[in-house]
Design a protein around this motif. Structure first.
Motif, PDB file in Angstrom:
ATOM      1  N   GLY A  41       0.654  -0.702  -0.239  1.00 31.30           N
ATOM      2  CA  GLY A  41       0.063   0.232   0.404  1.00 31.30           C
ATOM      3  C   GLY A  41       0.863   1.510   0.214  1.00 31.30           C
ATOM      4  O   GLY A  41       0.436   2.170   0.177  1.00 31.30           O
ATOM      5  N   LEU A  42       2.145   1.277   0.233  1.00 30.69           N
ATOM      6  CA  LEU A  42       2.621   2.269   0.061  1.00 30.69           C
ATOM      7  C   LEU A  42       2.959   3.117  -1.436  1.00 30.69           C
ATOM      8  O   LEU A  42       3.829   1.657  -2.338  1.00 30.69           O
ATOM      9  N   THR A  43       3.627   4.214  -1.424  1.00 26.95           N
ATOM     10  CA  THR A  43       4.474   4.375  -2.999  1.00 26.95           C
ATOM     11  C   THR A  43       5.306   5.092  -2.675  1.00 26.95           C
ATOM     12  O   THR A  43       5.823   5.273  -0.967  1.00 26.95           O
ATOM     13  N   ALA A  44       6.484   5.348  -3.119  1.00 26.75           N
ATOM     14  CA  ALA A  44       7.887   5.969  -2.745  1.00 26.75           C
ATOM     15  C   ALA A  44       8.675   7.496  -3.265  1.00 26.75           C
ATOM     16  O   ALA A  44       7.256   7.569  -5.025  1.00 26.75           O
ATOM     17  N   SER A  45       8.884   8.177  -3.136  1.00 27.43           N
ATOM     18  CA  SER A  45       9.438   9.556  -4.348  1.00 27.43           C
ATOM     19  C   SER A  45      10.559   9.610  -3.918  1.00 27.43           C
ATOM     20  O   SER A  45      11.002   9.123  -2.864  1.00 27.43           O
ATOM     21  N   ALA A  98      14.336   6.142  -0.296  1.00 29.63           N
ATOM     22  CA  ALA A  98      13.866   5.812  -1.308  1.00 29.63           C
ATOM     23  C   ALA A  98      12.551   6.834  -0.522  1.00 29.63           C
ATOM     24  O   ALA A  98      13.385   6.854   0.974  1.00 29.63           O
ATOM     25  N   LYS A  99      11.796   7.519  -0.106  1.00 29.23           N
ATOM     26  CA  LYS A  99      11.400   8.131   0.737  1.00 29.23           C
ATOM     27  C   LYS A  99       9.629   7.858   0.450  1.00 29.23           C
ATOM     28  O   LYS A  99       8.978   7.896  -0.728  1.00 29.23           O
ATOM     29  N   LEU A 100       9.222   7.154   1.154  1.00 30.17           N
ATOM     30  CA  LEU A 100       7.523   6.192   1.698  1.00 30.17           C
ATOM     31  C   LEU A 100       6.748   6.689   1.986  1.00 30.17           C
ATOM     32  O   LEU A 100       7.157   8.155   2.072  1.00 30.17           O
ATOM     33  N   SER A 101       5.490   6.969   1.582  1.00 35.14           N
ATOM     34  CA  SER A 101       4.297   7.523   1.222  1.00 35.14           C
ATOM     35  C   SER A 101       3.981   8.146   2.600  1.00 35.14           C
ATOM     36  O   SER A 101       2.883   8.314   3.377  1.00 35.14           O
ATOM     37  N   ASP A 102       4.361   6.564   3.872  1.00 32.98           N
ATOM     38  CA  ASP A 102       4.611   7.210   5.222  1.00 32.98           C
ATOM     39  C   ASP A 102       5.132   7.922   5.673  1.00 32.98           C
ATOM     40  O   ASP A 102       4.773   8.280   6.939  1.00 32.98           O
ATOM     41  N   GLY A 103       5.868   9.010   4.981  1.00 31.52           N
ATOM     42  CA  GLY A 103       7.189   9.679   5.054  1.00 31.52           C
ATOM     43  C   GLY A 103       8.636   8.940   5.934  1.00 31.52           C
ATOM     44  O   GLY A 103       9.147   9.778   5.939  1.00 31.52           O
ATOM     45  N   LEU A 104       8.511   7.847   5.633  1.00 30.88           N
ATOM     46  CA  LEU A 104       9.621   7.171   6.550  1.00 30.88           C
ATOM     47  C   LEU A 104      11.388   7.472   5.134  1.00 30.88           C
ATOM     48  O   LEU A 104      10.293   6.881   3.201  1.00 30.88           O
ATOM     49  N   PRO A 123       7.624  -3.787  -6.985  1.00 34.64           N
ATOM     50  CA  PRO A 123       6.625  -3.180  -7.093  1.00 34.64           C
ATOM     51  C   PRO A 123       6.190  -2.004  -6.271  1.00 34.64           C
ATOM     52  O   PRO A 123       5.100  -1.541  -6.446  1.00 34.64           O
ATOM     53  N   VAL A 124       7.217  -1.404  -5.197  1.00 31.17           N
ATOM     54  CA  VAL A 124       6.701  -0.054  -5.093  1.00 31.17           C
ATOM     55  C   VAL A 124       6.428   0.790  -5.835  1.00 31.17           C
ATOM     56  O   VAL A 124       5.678   1.789  -5.880  1.00 31.17           O
ATOM     57  N   LEU A 125       7.477   1.063  -6.607  1.00 34.39           N
ATOM     58  CA  LEU A 125       7.935   1.943  -8.156  1.00 34.39           C
ATOM     59  C   LEU A 125       6.451   1.281  -8.657  1.00 34.39           C
ATOM     60  O   LEU A 125       6.005   2.936  -9.235  1.00 34.39           O
TER      61      LEU A 125
END
Length: 645
Positions: free
Chosen positions: A116-120, A334-340, A351-353
């Motif tokens: 369920g997480l995304t990354a930037s 990477a920066k995950l969508s939960d802020g980590l 898979p995250v990307l």
């Protein structure tokens, strides 16, 4: 000898049992093994035995004990090992087993921590060698070290089995031109940095049962290097192995009294920094802490600029990175969508990307690299934030994971015992819980400058090199060190550097001019530009410069000439002016047939070749004064002291 910091009483311990609870535990143990056997045990051993029985699932450890007087030595060996594990693991063995059961349940279900997480791409900086940004970062790092102080933590708990070496990796030579060991080089760097900033640079070394004794011996052998360095050894303990999905503690199949233990991972360095008190002390004495591992000598080129980026950007944690290509088998920041902001392993990143963009991990067409930089496990921490984080509830124990190899589809038994593991780069999870607003970022350097570890044995290195992948061997590390110094000195450009050498059967090694500059000669890029005015080396030539107070005004080495310039004196200077040296053979590398490799010295066996510098020209100052090495290759007194030495 270095200060020692063994594992003191654990920093966070579950509350001890009350008198009534202690009586119940004692009764359980007595019922299981008999009063006579209980009498053999000391208080800590009896306590852990009672706790494990109360926890359940560990009855196999206590079944069918023979009566007192029979196999007593074995009983004490087993219970002593359990007591040591209980004392060394934060929370005790009971906490370890409870964590293991939870993680094993998640593993059996196939839980995905990134579901369920995304990354930037996180905040960070990419520093190219020679750029204004690089020089500014290095200057900022030097200022931060001078004003606030910097400490260094060397993680060196593992032996060199993967390298094909059965000793500690720190004693291996970085390269054979000087045969300086990894630990010796790191000591030289700390000593040079101390001299430059005018204050102590404390060094902590994490060892293990496998490496501690030899590391201590090596520090004594290198006493001249480490004489003025404050060194603390932090010895890492192992954790119990687990035999099944119920987290049953494993014993040797041939000896029921031998508890099987395994390494816990380099993440232990954080709990050791907490329990030893070093984190708190360094928070008062330093502003930043640089963490690095045992066989990546190029890491030293990144210390000051990485600290500088942390200082200018206000990073609480800063990961040193190198460019990586999409799908490369390396973790990425990477920066995950939960802020980590954290390292994500390559098999989890794609898979995250895909969930983020639908494209997965792809290269940027402008750079040819993934936007997500590759993790090197070189880390910079803000000392104050680090101490506050380790003082939290977890006491420095980073989140663990388990990676069992299941025997069948039931996922209840293993092919071999497993254990809980932890990694030091997972620290952001602790940081986010204790200091949620702390900034985490990265700084990326060219790979040739920052990253070339020696980790793979010769056969594996040959196979990797044949596929065009980094060999990661003692040979590739050695020639990458030569290349880094040559590029830093302007002898060759990275993009034009030849890689036509094969040594020990490892292909694609750097084949340009060879150079080694000690930290005392040139700590920074500015040092190199100030001390080297006009330098030229032919492709097969070699130059080694060691010591302070040396300047090269004009020097050319032709053909395969090799020159060693050494000045370890503080009361002497050496200027090279107008020297052209042509000759040889200088620094030579000779392959050894595979059937003769076993007869080589251990550090040569892992390379597959031997080197010789017997015909090199050596200039070493052995008296005070100011000297010039001129066109005739003769050392003569200088008319006056060079103004900038």
């Amino acid at each position: 000898p270095p200060a020692a910091a063994g594992r003191p009483p654990r920093a966070t311990v579950a509350a001890g049992p009350s008198e009534d609870e202690a009586a119940v535990l004692a009764a359980k143990l007595e019922a299981a093994i008999g009063r006579g056997n209980v009498a053999l045990l000391d208080e800590a051993e009896a306590r852990v035995g009672g706790l494990l029985l109360a926890l359940g699932g560990q009855e196999h450890l206590f079944e069918a004990w023979p009566e007192a007087g029979v196999e007593d030595e074995g009983k004490k060996r087993l219970m002593g090992a359990l007591a040591r594990c209980d004392a060394s693991y934060v929370g005790g063995v009971s906490a370890y087993v409870r964590k293991a059961r939870t993680l094993l349940e998640q593993s059996a279900r196939g839980d995905n921590a990134f579901e369920g997480l995304t990354a930037s791409v996180p905040e960070g900086e990419r520093l190219a060698w020679g750029s204004e940004a690089f020089e500014a970062a290095e200057a900022a790092g030097l200022e931060a070290a001078r004003d606030g102080g910097v400490g260094m933590v060397l993680v060196a708990g593992g032996l060199g089995e993967r390298l094909g070496y059965d000793g500690i990796k720190l004693e291996l030579p970085v390269e054979t031109a000087t045969s300086t060991s990894f630990l010796g080089l790191y000591g030289e760097y700390v000593a040079a940095l101390q001299k430059r900033i005018g204050r102590k640079v404390p060094l902590a070394v994490m060892t293990s049962d496998d490496t501690d004794a030899r590391t201590r011996e090596l520090l004594v052998e290198l006493e001249a290097v480490f004489r003025d360095i404050d060194v603390t050894l932090l010895k890492q303990d192992k954790v119990p192995a687990l035999s099944d999905a119920s987290a049953s503690l494993a014993v040797d199949s041939k000896d029921r009294w031998t508890l099987l233990t395994k390494p816990h991972g380099h993440g232990d360095v954080h709990s050791l920094m907490a329990s030893s008190g070093l984190a708190d002390r360094w928070a008062r004495e330093t502003r930043y802490i640089f963490f690095f591992q045992d066989t990546n000598a190029l890491a030293l080129h990144t210390v000051l600029p990485a600290v500088g980026v942390s200082a200018t950007r206000g990073f609480s944690m800063n990961s040193v990175c190198v460019p990586r290509r999409a799908a490369e088998a390396a973790g990425a920041i990477a920066k995950l969508s939960d802020g980590l902001v954290i390292n994500v392993e390559y098999n989890q990143l794609d898979p995250v990307l895909r969930a983020t963009t639908g494209d997965g991990d792809v290269n940027d067409p402008e750079t040819g690299f993934s936007p997500y930089p590759g993790n090197t496990n070189l880390l910079v921490f803000d000392s104050a934030d680090y101490a506050r984080t380790l003082a939290g509830e977890a006491a420095g124990v980073v989140d663990e994971f388990v990676n069992p190899k299941y025997a069948d589809a039931s996922k209840t038994t293993f092919k071999k015992p497993t254990r809980l593991e932890c990694m030091m780069q997972d620290y952001p999870k602790l940081l986010a819980r204790e200091l949620p607003r702390a900034k985490v970022g990265f700084v990326s350097f060219d790979r040739w400058l920052a990253f070339s570890p020696a980790k793979n044995a010769l056969d594996a290195a040959r196979a990797l090199a044949a596929k065009g992948e980094p060999a990661g061997s003692a040979a590739s590390c050695e020639f990458d060190v030569y290349k880094a110094h040559a590029v830093r000195a302007g002898l060759v450009a990275d993009e034009a550097a030849p890689h036509a050498r094969a040594a020990g059967g490892v292909e694609g090694l750097y084949s340009g001019p060879l150079a080694v500059f000690s930290p005392s000669f040139a700590l920074t890029r500015t040092d190199l530009s100030d001390k080297i005015r006009d330098l030229s080396l032919d492709r097969d030539a070699a130059l080694v410069v060691a010591g302070d107070n040396i300047r090269i005004n004009s020097l050319r080495l032709e053909n395969d000439a090799a020159l060693y310039l050494v000045n370890t004196r503080s009361d002497a200077t050496l200027t090279v002016d107008g020297l052209v040296l042509s000759g040889g053979p200088g620094l030579q590398f000779s392959d050894v047939p595979d059937d003769e490799i076993p007869a080589l010295k251990p550090h040569e066996r892992i390379r597959g070749y031997v080197s010789s510098n017997a015909h090199a020209t050596r200039i070493q100052l052995d008296q005070p004064g100011h000297f010039v090495l001129g066109p005739d290759a003769q050392l003569r007194p200088a008319a006056s002291q060079p103004p900038d030495l």
